[in-house]
Structure formats: C-alpha cells, structure tokens
Write a protein that holds these residues in place. Structure first.
Motif, PDB file in Angstrom:
ATOM      1  N   ALA A  16      -8.069 -35.989 -19.823  1.00 23.22           N
ATOM      2  CA  ALA A  16      -6.939 -36.387 -19.443  1.00 23.22           C
ATOM      3  C   ALA A  16      -5.616 -35.745 -19.208  1.00 23.22           C
ATOM      4  O   ALA A  16      -4.727 -35.918 -18.320  1.00 23.22           O
ATOM      5  CB  ALA A  16      -6.613 -37.731 -20.149  1.00 23.22           C
ATOM      6  N   GLN A  17      -5.303 -34.919 -20.269  1.00 20.76           N
ATOM      7  CA  GLN A  17      -4.129 -34.099 -20.261  1.00 20.76           C
ATOM      8  C   GLN A  17      -4.290 -32.992 -19.124  1.00 20.76           C
ATOM      9  O   GLN A  17      -3.371 -32.784 -18.206  1.00 20.76           O
ATOM     10  CB  GLN A  17      -3.955 -33.337 -21.605  1.00 20.76           C
ATOM     11  CG  GLN A  17      -2.697 -32.471 -21.384  1.00 20.76           C
ATOM     12  CD  GLN A  17      -2.303 -31.951 -22.960  1.00 20.76           C
ATOM     13  OE1 GLN A  17      -3.330 -31.968 -23.624  1.00 20.76           O
ATOM     14  NE2 GLN A  17      -1.214 -31.366 -23.148  1.00 20.76           N
ATOM     15  N   ILE A  19      -5.727 -33.439 -16.273  1.00 21.32           N
ATOM     16  CA  ILE A  19      -5.706 -34.268 -15.037  1.00 21.32           C
ATOM     17  C   ILE A  19      -4.251 -34.379 -14.782  1.00 21.32           C
ATOM     18  O   ILE A  19      -3.695 -34.267 -13.828  1.00 21.32           O
ATOM     19  CB  ILE A  19      -6.596 -35.396 -15.157  1.00 21.32           C
ATOM     20  CG1 ILE A  19      -7.953 -35.097 -14.851  1.00 21.32           C
ATOM     21  CG2 ILE A  19      -6.142 -36.298 -13.921  1.00 21.32           C
ATOM     22  CD1 ILE A  19      -8.881 -36.399 -15.148  1.00 21.32           C
ATOM     23  N   ARG A  20      -3.541 -34.786 -15.842  1.00 22.17           N
ATOM     24  CA  ARG A  20      -2.096 -35.176 -15.906  1.00 22.17           C
ATOM     25  C   ARG A  20      -1.186 -33.813 -15.269  1.00 22.17           C
ATOM     26  O   ARG A  20      -0.402 -33.805 -14.657  1.00 22.17           O
ATOM     27  CB  ARG A  20      -1.483 -35.530 -17.202  1.00 22.17           C
ATOM     28  CG  ARG A  20      -1.802 -37.036 -17.342  1.00 22.17           C
ATOM     29  CD  ARG A  20      -1.033 -37.619 -18.197  1.00 22.17           C
ATOM     30  NE  ARG A  20      -1.072 -36.782 -19.562  1.00 22.17           N
ATOM     31  CZ  ARG A  20      -1.966 -37.266 -20.793  1.00 22.17           C
ATOM     32  NH1 ARG A  20      -2.814 -38.150 -20.347  1.00 22.17           N
ATOM     33  NH2 ARG A  20      -1.914 -36.379 -21.631  1.00 22.17           N
ATOM     34  N   LEU A  21      -1.734 -32.470 -15.803  1.00 23.46           N
ATOM     35  CA  LEU A  21      -1.084 -31.190 -15.391  1.00 23.46           C
ATOM     36  C   LEU A  21      -1.267 -31.019 -14.064  1.00 23.46           C
ATOM     37  O   LEU A  21      -0.526 -30.576 -13.461  1.00 23.46           O
ATOM     38  CB  LEU A  21      -1.681 -30.215 -16.345  1.00 23.46           C
ATOM     39  CG  LEU A  21      -1.054 -30.192 -17.939  1.00 23.46           C
ATOM     40  CD1 LEU A  21      -2.021 -29.274 -18.650  1.00 23.46           C
ATOM     41  CD2 LEU A  21       0.314 -29.981 -18.132  1.00 23.46           C
ATOM     42  N   GLU A  23      -1.657 -33.283 -11.880  1.00 22.75           N
ATOM     43  CA  GLU A  23      -0.902 -34.242 -10.744  1.00 22.75           C
ATOM     44  C   GLU A  23       0.517 -33.646 -11.012  1.00 22.75           C
ATOM     45  O   GLU A  23       1.427 -34.226 -10.137  1.00 22.75           O
ATOM     46  CB  GLU A  23      -1.115 -35.484 -11.417  1.00 22.75           C
ATOM     47  CG  GLU A  23      -2.538 -36.078 -11.390  1.00 22.75           C
ATOM     48  CD  GLU A  23      -2.648 -37.471 -12.091  1.00 22.75           C
ATOM     49  OE1 GLU A  23      -3.637 -38.018 -11.813  1.00 22.75           O
ATOM     50  OE2 GLU A  23      -1.832 -37.754 -12.872  1.00 22.75           O
ATOM     51  N   CYS A  24       1.170 -32.889 -11.828  1.00 23.14           N
ATOM     52  CA  CYS A  24       2.340 -32.519 -11.988  1.00 23.14           C
ATOM     53  C   CYS A  24       2.809 -31.530 -10.892  1.00 23.14           C
ATOM     54  O   CYS A  24       4.103 -31.244 -10.550  1.00 23.14           O
ATOM     55  CB  CYS A  24       2.689 -31.824 -13.234  1.00 23.14           C
ATOM     56  SG  CYS A  24       2.769 -33.098 -14.501  1.00 23.14           S
TER      57      CYS A  24
END
Length: 233
Positions: A16-17, A19-21, A23-24
C-alpha cells in the motif's frame, strides 16, 4: 527510488505504501530488496563501475569498462529482524556517506580504496566464489553487455550515419548470495556520473583524478584505450 545518492529512497514491505508513493507523482523505480547481500564487516556494500560507450547499433556495440571502481558501505551492520529495521537508512542503504556532517567524517568512516575492499571481500567470501578478476568482474561485464545490447535494440537510431554514440555511465552493483553462490545485481544506471566520487576514497588524489578523466576522454573521442580500460564487446 526517486533521485540519486539515495535521496528519496524508501525501503518497505508494505505494498500500500508503494502504491501511495506512485500516486504522489514523479518518476519512480521499484526494485526487489536484496535480502542476503555480500557485506563488508557486516555492512551492506555496493560498487560503482564506470562503463564507456563509444558506439551502439543493433549490429555493433563498442563498450569498455574502467579498471578503477569505488565501493560504498552502509554505516550500520545489516541486521534485519523486523519491519522497523527497514526504516533505518544507515542500515539498509549503502550510500549514506553522502549525508555525513563534517563531525561524522572520521578516519574510520572514510571509504576504503577499491583494492583494499576487494581483498577484504575475497578473504571473507572467497570460499563461495568471490574472486574479483576470475569470477565477479566478468559477471559484471556480462551485465553491462546485456544492458547496452538491449538498449541498442530498443533505440536503433542512437548511432546514425556519421553520428556516433559516446557516453560515460556509472553502473551500481550489489552482490547477492543465492544458494551458496554470489551474483552481481544491477541496482542503478547513471548517465554521465560525477566521476570525482572515485577520488574521494583516495583523499582527492589529483594524479588519479587527472589520469582517470584522461582515460575517459581519450577513449571516447580519440579511440585511445589505456591499460586501465577493458573492452567488453
């Protein structure tokens, strides 16, 4: 990873981390963490190898490797017993010397010169095949040959007509132990790297710095190959 010299690098086992990176925004590269690396006194180590490209077409690649390289070593021993250890950059990253303050740059923290590092690693891992000239260096050269061979196929117009591709690249390599054998793993490719870094380990040796740059310039632009260069294609 995002950037150079370990800037923006994140080590995580949380998808999940990751994927968040992504998306940044910005360009990022995801790589599998090397869990069982060759270590220098228990600390992660990687090696910068300098590759000179004189020509690249699908039918012809002229590629050289410089004999001089330099090693980067993590500040802490590579003991990963929990997810929290992955957050300790001085443990999991090998390029932390870039971020040391002047007060942290002690004699013990200096990067060892390449031949000292190689001798130490051969002593510690020679029983499972860490022999620099006989085994490790030829495998690094195969990595470089495959990398630039693929690049020439993907970008066939790099050399066209009278135009010739000429460039210096830095290949960062780690060494992974798999089933009792050591394999070099390519972790990063840098176009036109700051080659003064090779002299940091030699206490800013001006003669070395000058000869190293002369080797590169003469090879790339005049085809004059010094004894410190090895043709690998």
């Amino acid at each position: 990873a995002q950037g150079t010299q370990s800037k923006g690098h994140v080590v995580t086992e949380n998808l999940a981390q990751v994927i968040r990176l992504l998306e940044c925004g910005g360009s990022r590269v995801a790589q599998k963490y090397i869990e069982n690396p060759v270590c220098y006194d228990g600390r992660k180590v990687d090696c910068r190898v300098y590759i000179l490209l004189r020509d690249a077409t699908p039918d012809h690649i002229e590629l050289y490797a410089h004999n001089r390289c330099f090693f980067r070593i993590a500040d802490k021993k590579h003991n990963i017993s929990s997810s929290a250890d992955l957050l300790d950059k001085k443990r999991v990253l090998s390029a932390m010397h870039f971020f040391r303050s002047d007060s942290e740059k002690t004699e013990a923290s200096k990067l060892p010169v390449d031949h000292d590092t190689i001798s130490k690693l051969e002593s510690d891992y020679g029983n499972i095949g860490f022999k620099w000239k006989e085994n490790i260096l030829p495998r690094i050269h195969v990595l470089a040959k495959e990398l630039f061979g693929g690049m020439a196929l993907a970008y066939p117009d790099m050399s066209k007509g009278d135009m010739i591709s000429r460039a210096l690249y830095g290949l960062d390599v780690m060494f992974e132990i798999v089933d009792g054998e050591i394999f070099p793993k390519l972790t990063e490719v840098t176009f036109c790297p700051q080659n003064n870094a090779i002299c940091d380990a030699y206490e800013r040796d001006e003669d070395l710095y000058r000869s190293f740059n002369n080797d590169i310039f003469k090879c790339l632009f005049f085809g004059d190959v010094s004894e410190d260069l090895i043709r690998i294609t």
